[in-house]
Design an enzyme around this catalytic site. Structure first.
Site, PDB file in Angstrom:
ATOM      1  NE  ARG A  60      -2.810   0.564   3.442  1.00 28.23           N
ATOM      2  CZ  ARG A  60      -2.165   1.079   4.504  1.00 28.23           C
ATOM      3  NH1 ARG A  60      -1.659   2.302   4.444  1.00 28.23           N
ATOM      4  NH2 ARG A  60      -2.012   0.383   5.605  1.00 28.23           N
ATOM      5  CG  ASP A 185      -9.992  14.605 -15.344  1.00 31.45           C
ATOM      6  OD1 ASP A 185      -9.303  14.002 -16.199  1.00 31.45           O
ATOM      7  OD2 ASP A 185     -10.993  14.092 -14.807  1.00 31.45           O
TER       8      ASP A 185
END
Ligand SMILES: *Cc1c(COP(=O)(O)O)cnc(C)c1O
Length: 395
Positions: A60, A185
């Site tokens: 992780r 984005d």
């Protein structure tokens, strides 16, 4: 790492990212499919946790296969570093979690990807985040809505699904003057066609589900930061919130990424021809594609984009009903949401990707019932043209 920063984009896409295998010299990067990494001693484990020694600890918070992908995309975007995420939405929400707090305010494009807007309106609002979704094609609209607590300006250009453009440099100037950050984005363009850092962006995000992977078989996202400080802030939040990527997922995206430039250029060339054809057809009400002279921001497209992309929106005469006839009768494009795949995809934003927006917001953002969105793929363009001709004859 090979020194490829100043090479052409095709070379960069082919060679970006360092293969972590030092043992066998594998040409393709290995998949380090492990959740954890062993330490040689308790002291070594402690040193790694303290940040005194490089090395992996737990997937992780870092994994060689994932890091190869992160380094590759950071290189392509020209950023300091990148963090891969489980999905595009995980990238977006991690950035929001990092830079927004109770009472903070965000200004964003009214026609962003539907869930990017809905997550602010329905979820972040529960924690006291304030927002305005405005027509960022006009930067004055952003200025008008700035508040003392505006922390983020979040834009999508071209916007989904209206193909409206936003001037990245103008937004960066507004954000920085105000002490806010500009997040872009870049999913619709990919670093092959647009590099927001060149125009002052602070953070760039991608849904790699789309063109970066490009094979319609993985959900993935990534956050690229301009500098180390921002990168470390995002990393801290991502590692504790846990929206991280999986090694196998990273390997698949890296595999898809190698053909990004080829795919984007082919799809874009198809899109230009299809947009031209649609524009000249008597049964078509309007077409939006940045490569058409008729696009109201064609000049801005020439200034900040290296190409016009593979996304087209259009409306046929007869509105929603006629649009549905097209979507139900096309033979080559797949009737599905998503975009940027090797194959053409067609969908109806008002009832699909943007269904979560209320009717008034949709109307204000220009997402009409008749709007059909086409993500153009890499098929033979004549087959796509014949298909559209056939469908238009049915209405
Ligand atoms: C698909 C998409 C997202 C969300 O990405 P997921 O990978 O589906 O979570 C965000 N922004 C844009 C522009 C998209 O097209």
């Amino acid at each position: 790492m090979k020194d490829i920063q100043n090479k052409g984009i095709d070379t960069q896409v082919t060679h970006c990212g360092t293969n972590p295998d030092r043992t066998y010299g594998s040409a393709a990067p290995p998949i380090y499919q492990t959740s954890t990494f062993s330490f040689e001693s308790a002291n070594q484990g402690a040193r790694r946790f303290a940040g005194e020694e490089d090395g992996y600890i737990y997937t992780r918070i870092g994994n060689p296969t994932i890091n190869t992908l992160e380094e590759a995309v950071a290189t392509l975007e020209g950023g300091y570093g990148a963090l891969a995420t489980a999905s595009g939405m995980a990238a977006i929400t991690t950035v929001f979690m990092t830079f927004l707090e109770q009472g903070a305010h965000i200004v964003s494009t009214d026609s962003v990807y539907g869930p990017s807007r809905v997550v602010v309106e329905k979820e972040f609002s529960r924690f006291g985040v304030k927002y305005n979704f405005v027509d960022t094609a006009n930067p004055e609209e952003i200025k008008k809505h700035l508040r003392v607590n505006t922390k983020l300006i979040y834009i999508e250009t071209p916007a989904n699904p209206t193909i409206k453009l936003t001037d990245i440099q103008a937004c960066a100037d507004i954000a920085h003057k105000h002490g806010a950050l500009l997040v872009v984005d870049n999913t619709f363009m990919t670093p092959v066609l647009q590099r927001p850092f060149d125009f002052g962006a602070d953070i760039v995000i991608h849904s790699m589900t789309k063109a970066l992977n490009g094979h319609t078989d993985v959900v993935a996202g990534i956050i690229i930061s301009r500098n180390e400080e921002l990168h470390l802030q995002v990393r801290r939040v991502l590692h504790s919130m846990g929206g991280t990527m999986d090694p196998h997922q990273s390997w698949l995206v890296l595999r898809g990424l190698r053909t990004l430039a080829l795919r984007v250029k082919k799809a874009q060339s198809n899109a230009q021809k299809l947009a031209g054809f649609l524009e000249g057809h008597p049964k078509v009400e309007w077409v939006r594609y940045p490569g058409l002279q008729s696009h109201p921001q064609h000049q801005l497209a020439l200034d900040q984009m290296k190409g016009f992309g593979f996304m087209i929106s259009f409306e046929v005469k007869g509105g929603g009903e006629a649009g549905r006839t097209i979507m139900n009768n096309v033979e080559i494009p797949t009737l599905a949401v998503s975009l940027g795949g090797y194959e053409s995809l067609i969908q109806h934003p008002a009832s699909m990707t943007h269904a979560g927006m209320d009717a008034k917001s949709k109307e204000k953002a220009g997402i009409t019932d008749g709007l059909v969105r086409l993500s153009v793929g890499c098929e033979d363009v004549n087959d796509l043209l014949d298909d559209l001709k056939h469908c238009l004859a049915l209405i």
